[in-house]
Design a protein around this motif. Structure first.
Motif, mmCIF file in Angstrom:
data_model
loop_
_atom_site.group_PDB
_atom_site.id
_atom_site.type_symbol
_atom_site.label_atom_id
_atom_site.label_comp_id
_atom_site.label_asym_id
_atom_site.label_seq_id
_atom_site.Cartn_x
_atom_site.Cartn_y
_atom_site.Cartn_z
ATOM 1 N N GLN A 9 0.839 -1.218 0.000
ATOM 2 C CA GLN A 9 0.000 0.000 0.000
ATOM 3 C C GLN A 9 0.863 1.254 0.000
ATOM 4 O O GLN A 9 0.616 2.202 -0.755
ATOM 5 N N LEU A 10 1.912 1.264 0.868
ATOM 6 C CA LEU A 10 2.780 2.435 0.956
ATOM 7 C C LEU A 10 3.539 2.648 -0.349
ATOM 8 O O LEU A 10 3.654 3.778 -0.836
ATOM 9 N N TYR A 11 4.019 1.557 -0.952
ATOM 10 C CA TYR A 11 4.724 1.648 -2.245
ATOM 11 C C TYR A 11 3.815 2.239 -3.319
ATOM 12 O O TYR A 11 4.199 3.146 -4.068
ATOM 13 N N LYS A 12 2.568 1.754 -3.357
ATOM 14 C CA LYS A 12 1.620 2.208 -4.379
ATOM 15 C C LYS A 12 1.289 3.689 -4.211
ATOM 16 O O LYS A 12 1.268 4.454 -5.193
ATOM 17 N N GLU A 13 1.061 4.121 -2.969
ATOM 18 C CA GLU A 13 0.685 5.519 -2.737
ATOM 19 C C GLU A 13 1.844 6.467 -3.038
ATOM 20 O O GLU A 13 1.649 7.561 -3.577
ATOM 21 N N ILE A 14 3.078 6.058 -2.678
ATOM 22 C CA ILE A 14 4.243 6.909 -2.932
ATOM 23 C C ILE A 14 4.452 7.091 -4.434
ATOM 24 O O ILE A 14 4.709 8.206 -4.905
ATOM 25 N N TRP A 15 4.309 5.999 -5.218
ATOM 26 C CA TRP A 15 4.516 6.112 -6.668
ATOM 27 C C TRP A 15 3.316 6.746 -7.362
ATOM 28 O O TRP A 15 3.424 7.181 -8.512
ATOM 29 N N GLU A 16 2.203 6.834 -6.633
ATOM 30 C CA GLU A 16 1.018 7.487 -7.198
ATOM 31 C C GLU A 16 1.086 9.003 -7.002
ATOM 32 O O GLU A 16 0.701 9.781 -7.897
ATOM 33 N N THR A 17 1.560 9.459 -5.838
ATOM 34 C CA THR A 17 1.546 10.898 -5.540
ATOM 35 C C THR A 17 2.939 11.456 -5.244
ATOM 36 O O THR A 17 3.286 12.537 -5.697
ATOM 37 N N SER A 18 3.746 10.792 -4.462
ATOM 38 C CA SER A 18 5.103 11.144 -4.025
ATOM 39 C C SER A 18 5.156 10.965 -2.516
ATOM 40 O O SER A 18 4.121 11.005 -1.814
ATOM 41 N N ALA A 19 6.378 10.777 -2.001
ATOM 42 C CA ALA A 19 6.556 10.548 -0.569
ATOM 43 C C ALA A 19 6.130 11.772 0.235
ATOM 44 O O ALA A 19 5.538 11.664 1.313
ATOM 45 N N ARG A 20 6.429 12.959 -0.296
ATOM 46 C CA ARG A 20 6.063 14.168 0.428
ATOM 47 C C ARG A 20 4.553 14.310 0.545
ATOM 48 O O ARG A 20 4.027 14.688 1.599
ATOM 49 N N GLN A 21 3.822 14.011 -0.543
ATOM 50 C CA GLN A 21 2.367 14.110 -0.512
ATOM 51 C C GLN A 21 1.750 13.079 0.436
ATOM 52 O O GLN A 21 0.759 13.358 1.111
ATOM 53 N N VAL A 22 2.354 11.887 0.501
ATOM 54 C CA VAL A 22 1.869 10.869 1.446
ATOM 55 C C VAL A 22 2.065 11.355 2.874
ATOM 56 O O VAL A 22 1.180 11.190 3.731
ATOM 57 N N ALA A 23 3.224 11.975 3.135
ATOM 58 C CA ALA A 23 3.490 12.496 4.472
ATOM 59 C C ALA A 23 2.494 13.581 4.845
ATOM 60 O O ALA A 23 2.005 13.640 5.977
ATOM 61 N N ILE A 24 2.176 14.460 3.879
ATOM 62 C CA ILE A 24 1.201 15.529 4.138
ATOM 63 C C ILE A 24 -0.195 14.945 4.336
ATOM 64 O O ILE A 24 -0.939 15.351 5.239
ATOM 65 N N LYS A 25 -0.561 13.960 3.512
ATOM 66 C CA LYS A 25 -1.908 13.370 3.553
ATOM 67 C C LYS A 25 -2.206 12.735 4.906
ATOM 68 O O LYS A 25 -3.291 12.915 5.484
ATOM 69 N N TYR A 26 -1.231 12.001 5.462
ATOM 70 C CA TYR A 26 -1.455 11.269 6.712
ATOM 71 C C TYR A 26 -0.795 11.942 7.920
ATOM 72 O O TYR A 26 -0.711 11.338 8.991
ATOM 73 N N SER A 27 -0.289 13.180 7.735
ATOM 74 C CA SER A 27 0.385 13.924 8.818
ATOM 75 C C SER A 27 1.552 13.122 9.392
ATOM 76 O O SER A 27 1.716 12.985 10.611
ATOM 77 N N LEU A 28 2.382 12.584 8.491
ATOM 78 C CA LEU A 28 3.515 11.768 8.904
ATOM 79 C C LEU A 28 4.770 12.623 9.008
ATOM 80 O O LEU A 28 4.887 13.671 8.382
ATOM 81 N N ASN A 29 5.711 12.138 9.792
ATOM 82 C CA ASN A 29 7.038 12.746 9.841
ATOM 83 C C ASN A 29 7.753 12.367 8.547
ATOM 84 O O ASN A 29 8.086 11.206 8.314
ATOM 85 N N TYR A 30 7.995 13.354 7.700
ATOM 86 C CA TYR A 30 8.529 13.095 6.357
ATOM 87 C C TYR A 30 9.878 12.380 6.414
ATOM 88 O O TYR A 30 10.128 11.420 5.670
ATOM 89 N N GLN A 31 10.751 12.832 7.300
ATOM 90 C CA GLN A 31 12.077 12.214 7.388
ATOM 91 C C GLN A 31 11.981 10.779 7.884
ATOM 92 O O GLN A 31 12.684 9.887 7.392
ATOM 93 N N LYS A 32 11.089 10.541 8.872
ATOM 94 C CA LYS A 32 10.903 9.179 9.377
ATOM 95 C C LYS A 32 10.355 8.271 8.278
ATOM 96 O O LYS A 32 10.738 7.099 8.171
ATOM 97 N N LEU A 33 9.488 8.834 7.443
ATOM 98 C CA LEU A 33 8.927 8.051 6.343
ATOM 99 C C LEU A 33 10.025 7.630 5.370
ATOM 100 O O LEU A 33 10.095 6.478 4.943
ATOM 101 N N LEU A 34 10.899 8.565 5.024
ATOM 102 C CA LEU A 34 11.995 8.241 4.105
ATOM 103 C C LEU A 34 12.917 7.184 4.707
ATOM 104 O O LEU A 34 13.363 6.255 4.003
ATOM 105 N N ASN A 35 13.204 7.319 5.991
ATOM 106 C CA ASN A 35 14.081 6.345 6.645
ATOM 107 C C ASN A 35 13.455 4.951 6.670
ATOM 108 O O ASN A 35 14.140 3.947 6.437
#
Length: 440
Positions: A9-35
């Protein structure tokens, strides 16, 4: 504070919108998401992928398939709100050599629990690390460190408060300078940029203030001087340092403006027009919250997985005094070299003065000898005149008086010419005789 995803699911959403947009969408820590993506081998799309996809270009060769993994689910830390950040208490972990001890005290007036941290450390290790200092100074450092407590409720040091206010003023002026020139709120930014903010993100500023407060407080207790620009003056020497936040290198995601620039560039290239390619960076450098204190001699101490800078106050103090010792040694070596150089110059000056004095004395002696010879010649000439009867007695007496006036062994004073300055050169003495003054 955690968000759960399946790996697919995470792979699909990142390639659909981008990692930054996924972080914004779910209020995630962007750096933690990349790590997390890096740890569980989720490939991230590059900027070219999104550009081609946005403009209907071929993206098949830009897609990286999701590799197999035993991990199926993943939890990513959510971005904390401002209120949560303020309520978060820094947890200090014990280290083998330098440890901390937490003590809870209750404020009876306000009924609040205050978290204080007392520093524990290996005295022998610290003592040996500071063997270049005097014994009294080392004892003072150990005493102050053993009594020092870190409290999050403590009011910031006055120097740090001034520094914090300068950052607030700077940010306001930057915002005002970005407005339109004709906007009445526009104001040119003529302030000096405060230290550290170039290398520390806004999210880490509260922590920066606490670290600076800790440094200012401990060094002030140790009898050192905190300069207005937050440098530490130890004795005659000033120790400079930097606080730098580490960054992670990630692929740059195209902004809307950059994508438009690329479209315009490609259109111009198709029309065979000369146009320069937009200068778009390939990577972004994202602050990751890890701080380090770097000294002017290049040595530094940084956050680790087990300890943060707040846990390592004794080590930081050692680093500062080691840097101070290097600066002091360099200064003393320079002063010693300057002293020796000045001594050599003084010796050279004194020798030159002796030489010049000797030259002057010799010249004066030769000038006097010249007068003596001249007086002797005059007397011989007077004797010849006496024998030849070619001069009257008055002239002979006048010549004899002039010989006595010129002769340095007699140095008779002339009624009109005064005393002859025998030490002067023949040119100067002849010039005196040639000078004529007219009185009206």
């Amino acid at each position: 504070m955690m968000m759960k995803f399946t790996r697919e699911q995470l792979y699909k959403e990142i390639w659909e919108t981008s990692a930054r947009q996924v972080a914004i969408k779910y209020s995630l820590n962007y750096q933690k998401l990349l790590n997390q993506c890096k740890e569980i081998s989720i490939p991230l799309p590059g900027g070219k992928y999104f550009y081609n996809r946005q403009h209907g270009l071929d993206i098949d060769n830009l897609i990286t398939p999701l590799p197999d993994s035993k991990i199926s689910d993943i939890e990513v830390e959510k971005q904390r709100s401002r209120i949560q950040k303020k309520e978060t208490v820094v947890e200090f972990e014990k280290d083998k050599r330098i440890n901390t001890e937490k003590t809870l005290e209750t404020d009876s007036n306000q009924n609040k629990t205050v978290n204080k941290v007392k520093i524990l450390f290996d005295r022998d290790t610290l003592y040996s690390s500071l063997n270049f200092l005097e014994r009294e100074k080392k004892d003072s450092i150990i005493k102050i460190l053993s009594e020092f407590e870190i409290s999050e409720s403590k009011r910031l040091h006055k120097k740090v408060i001034t520094y914090k206010e300068s950052i607030i003023a700077w940010n306001k002026r930057v915002k005002a300078s970005e407005r339109d020139y004709y906007d009445p709120r526009y104001q040119r930014n003529d302030l000096s940029q405060p230290k550290f903010i170039k290398d520390v993100s806004k999210e880490q500023l509260p922590r920066l203030y606490r670290i600076l407060d800790m440094l200012c407080t401990i060094f002030e207790k140790l009898g050192e001087i905190i300069i207005d620009d937050l440098r530490i003056q130890i004795g005659k020497d000033i120790v400079s340092f930097e606080v730098i936040e580490s960054t992670d290198k990630v692929n740059h995601e195209l902004t809307k403006e950059e994508a438009q620039q690329l479209v315009k560039y490609n259109d111009e290239v198709k029309r065979h027009s000369y146009v320069s390619k937009p200068n778009i960076r390939k990577y972004d450098y994202i602050p990751n919250g890890l701080l380090r204190i770097k000294m002017s001699n290049g040595k530094y101490i940084k956050d680790t997985k087990s300890n943060k800078l707040e846990d390592m106050l004794p080590e930081i103090v050692i680093l500062f005094y080691q840097c101070y010792f290097e600066i002091r040694t360099q200064r003393e070596d320079w002063e010693e070299a300057q002293r020796k150089c000045e001594e050599e110059k003084q010796k050279a000056r004194m020798l030159q003065e002796r030489i010049d004095q000797e030259k002057k004395k010799t010249r004066e002696f030769l000038n006097m000898l010249s007068d003596y010879k001249l007086a002797d010649e005059i007397r011989k000439f007077v004797d010849i005149l006496k024998d030849s009867d070619k001069a009257d007695q008055e002239t002979i007496e006048w010549m004899s008086r002039k010989a006595d006036w010129i002769d340095p062994t007699i140095s008779a004073e002339d009624e009109l010419l005064g005393k002859r300055e025998h030490y002067k050169s023949d040119e100067e003495k002849n010039k005196f005789l040639k000078e004529e003054k007219y009185y009206w």
